[in-house]
Design an enzyme around this catalytic site. Structure first.
Site, PDB file in Angstrom:
ATOM      1  N   ASP A  47     -50.317 -55.036   5.045  1.00  0.00           N
ATOM      2  CA  ASP A  47     -49.068 -55.767   5.298  1.00  0.00           C
ATOM      3  C   ASP A  47     -49.017 -57.192   4.761  1.00  0.00           C
ATOM      4  O   ASP A  47     -48.004 -57.867   4.966  1.00  0.00           O
ATOM      5  CB  ASP A  47     -48.720 -55.750   6.784  1.00  0.00           C
ATOM      6  CG  ASP A  47     -49.638 -56.633   7.627  1.00  0.00           C
ATOM      7  OD1 ASP A  47     -50.628 -57.150   7.094  1.00  0.00           O
ATOM      8  OD2 ASP A  47     -49.348 -56.811   8.823  1.00  0.00           O
TER       9      ASP A  47
ATOM     10  N   CYS B 255     -33.944 -44.641  20.306  1.00  0.00           N
ATOM     11  CA  CYS B 255     -33.901 -45.680  21.340  1.00  0.00           C
ATOM     12  C   CYS B 255     -32.785 -45.462  22.347  1.00  0.00           C
ATOM     13  O   CYS B 255     -32.904 -45.877  23.508  1.00  0.00           O
ATOM     14  CB  CYS B 255     -33.744 -47.063  20.698  1.00  0.00           C
ATOM     15  SG  CYS B 255     -35.214 -47.660  19.830  1.00  0.00           S
TER      16      CYS B 255
ATOM     17  N   CYS C 166     -31.562 -47.609  25.769  1.00  0.00           N
ATOM     18  CA  CYS C 166     -32.669 -48.398  26.304  1.00  0.00           C
ATOM     19  C   CYS C 166     -32.727 -49.777  25.654  1.00  0.00           C
ATOM     20  O   CYS C 166     -32.546 -49.932  24.452  1.00  0.00           O
ATOM     21  CB  CYS C 166     -33.996 -47.666  26.062  1.00  0.00           C
ATOM     22  SG  CYS C 166     -35.448 -48.557  26.652  1.00  0.00           S
TER      23      CYS C 166
ATOM     24  N   CYS D 103     -48.203 -61.668  20.991  1.00  0.00           N
ATOM     25  CA  CYS D 103     -47.506 -61.234  22.202  1.00  0.00           C
ATOM     26  C   CYS D 103     -47.282 -59.733  22.111  1.00  0.00           C
ATOM     27  O   CYS D 103     -46.918 -59.216  21.054  1.00  0.00           O
ATOM     28  CB  CYS D 103     -46.174 -61.966  22.315  1.00  0.00           C
ATOM     29  SG  CYS D 103     -45.188 -61.536  23.769  1.00  0.00           S
TER      30      CYS D 103
ATOM     31  N   CYS E 276     -42.853 -56.919  24.196  1.00  0.00           N
ATOM     32  CA  CYS E 276     -41.812 -55.986  23.770  1.00  0.00           C
ATOM     33  C   CYS E 276     -42.413 -54.632  23.391  1.00  0.00           C
ATOM     34  O   CYS E 276     -41.806 -53.587  23.629  1.00  0.00           O
ATOM     35  CB  CYS E 276     -40.977 -56.560  22.631  1.00  0.00           C
ATOM     36  SG  CYS E 276     -41.845 -56.805  21.068  1.00  0.00           S
TER      37      CYS E 276
ATOM     38  N   CYS F 176     -41.974 -50.481  25.813  1.00  0.00           N
ATOM     39  CA  CYS F 176     -41.332 -49.287  25.259  1.00  0.00           C
ATOM     40  C   CYS F 176     -41.731 -48.025  26.034  1.00  0.00           C
ATOM     41  O   CYS F 176     -42.913 -47.719  26.170  1.00  0.00           O
ATOM     42  CB  CYS F 176     -41.713 -49.117  23.790  1.00  0.00           C
ATOM     43  SG  CYS F 176     -40.936 -47.671  23.015  1.00  0.00           S
TER      44      CYS F 176
END
Length: 364
Positions: free
Chosen positions: A150, A204, A207, A257, A260, A264
């Site tokens: 990446d 998703c 949600c 972090c 998030c 899920c």
């Protein structure tokens, strides 16, 4: 660290039918330790370019100037390598063994993102990609290819979605039915004409748990992240003082972090990593802030040798530790904060002074 490898030399093995080539590549990738494999055309639709352009025009990339410098190559595979015909998207599972957010309830400890608690994934994924590349040029006569992790200008998540590995969730990260939010991605661009897999669709629904979980309210809406407010950006990419209004929201997050990602619901299908290099180190699960604040450059480098944390350097890391100390409400950490108020690095010294002011104002 270079994130690309160009491999091109005549092969000796006879060509095989496209379907057989796909099956052979998939089998070899899984044998090498990849957990997910998919195939896509080396092409992305205009929506990827448009989304990236809007993100950059709004300045939401902050200090990450490299995103703007190579935006065209990032949004279109053939702008990076015109000879590319197919993309092989590969994933390695790094799922945590237990609750990734457990240390958030321990204010005297630091919270390091799951992905940084073990060997630097760039090294792990790149090694496997190179092994797959060597195998492919031996197996398929005349093939040319490049491999990427990446740090290269590659739209890895849209490509992974196009290759059927998962979909970009509302938190903008890839979500996999089998691995939840815990996949490292790598790509092989190749001149082989390989039939694409069916793209994954968005699951998703209504949600919004990931959006609501963000401690700094960095999401402007579904699929819209303002990196300038993101804890991962602030603790890793941002070089100067973090805006004071955001410091209390960092809590004890000192590198990255996972809020998030961890929120899920698709993580109920995830499982812990089995690759030894991607199993978290016990000493990085919940390190003591007092010990981290005492790190000098040499001890910082020794502690984080082989870890992605090492790349931000001692000063930026200790800056983050001091914000966590200021948020700890623990007067026992005052001596470390006071000592670092005289640190040679002005950003560290300012963070220490902020932490001191926070702890000294605690009502006994």
């Amino acid at each position: 660290m270079s994130a690309t490898l160009a491999t091109s030399r005549p092969g000796t093995a006879p060509a095989c039918p496209p379907d057989a080539a796909r099956d052979a590549i998939r089998d070899e990738a899984l044998r090498l330790g990849f957990d997910a494999v998919g195939f896509a055309r080396a092409h992305l639709g205009p929506e990827v370019r448009e989304r990236l352009a809007a993100f950059l025009e709004a300045g939401m990339h902050g200090e990450m100037g490299w995103m703007a410098e190579r935006a065209e190559q990032r949004s279109q595979p053939r702008a990076l390598w015109p000879e590319a015909v197919s993309v092989i998207s590969l994933g390695m599972n790094y799922g945590p063994e237990d609750d990734p957010l457990a240390s958030l309830s321990r204010p005297d400890r630091g919270m390091i993102s799951v992905y940084a608690r073990h060997r630097d994934y760039h090294d792990v994924v790149k090694k496997r990609l190179k092994a797959l590349a060597r195998w492919m040029v031996e197996r398929f006569a005349g093939t040319e290819l490049k491999v990427f992790v990446d740090t290269a200008p590659v739209a890895e998540k849209p490509l992974a979605q196009q290759a059927g590995l998962g979909w970009q969730g509302k938190h903008s990260n890839l979500v996999s039915r089998a691995h939840g939010s815990w996949l490292f991605l790598g790509e092989v661009y190749t001149t082989l004409d390989l039939a694409p897999d069916a793209a994954e669709t968005d699951h998703c629904g209504q949600c919004r748990r990931c959006l609501d979980a963000c401690p700094t309210e960095a999401f402007l809406g579904p699929y819209r992240l303002d990196a300038r407010r993101c804890v991962s950006y602030l603790t890793i990419e941002h070089k100067g003082p973090v805006p004071e209004a955001l410091r209390p929201r960092l809590g004890n997050r000192i590198y990255g972090c996972d809020d998030c990602l961890a929120a899920c619901p698709w993580n109920k299908f995830a499982h812990a990593a089995t690759e030894p290099a991607l199993i978290g180190r016990e000493d990085l699960a919940a390190p003591r802030l007092a010990e981290l604040a005492a790190l000098d450059d040499a001890t910082f480098r020794a502690l984080f040798s082989g870890s992605p944390v090492k790349r931000i350097g001692r000063d930026r890391f200790v800056r983050n530790v001091l914000y966590a100390i200021g948020n700890s409400a623990d007067p026992a950490l005052l001596p470390e904060a006071r000592r670092l108020a005289g640190d040679p690095d002005p950003v560290v010294a300012e963070a220490a002074a902020w932490a001191v002011s926070r702890l000294e104002n605690i009502t006994p």
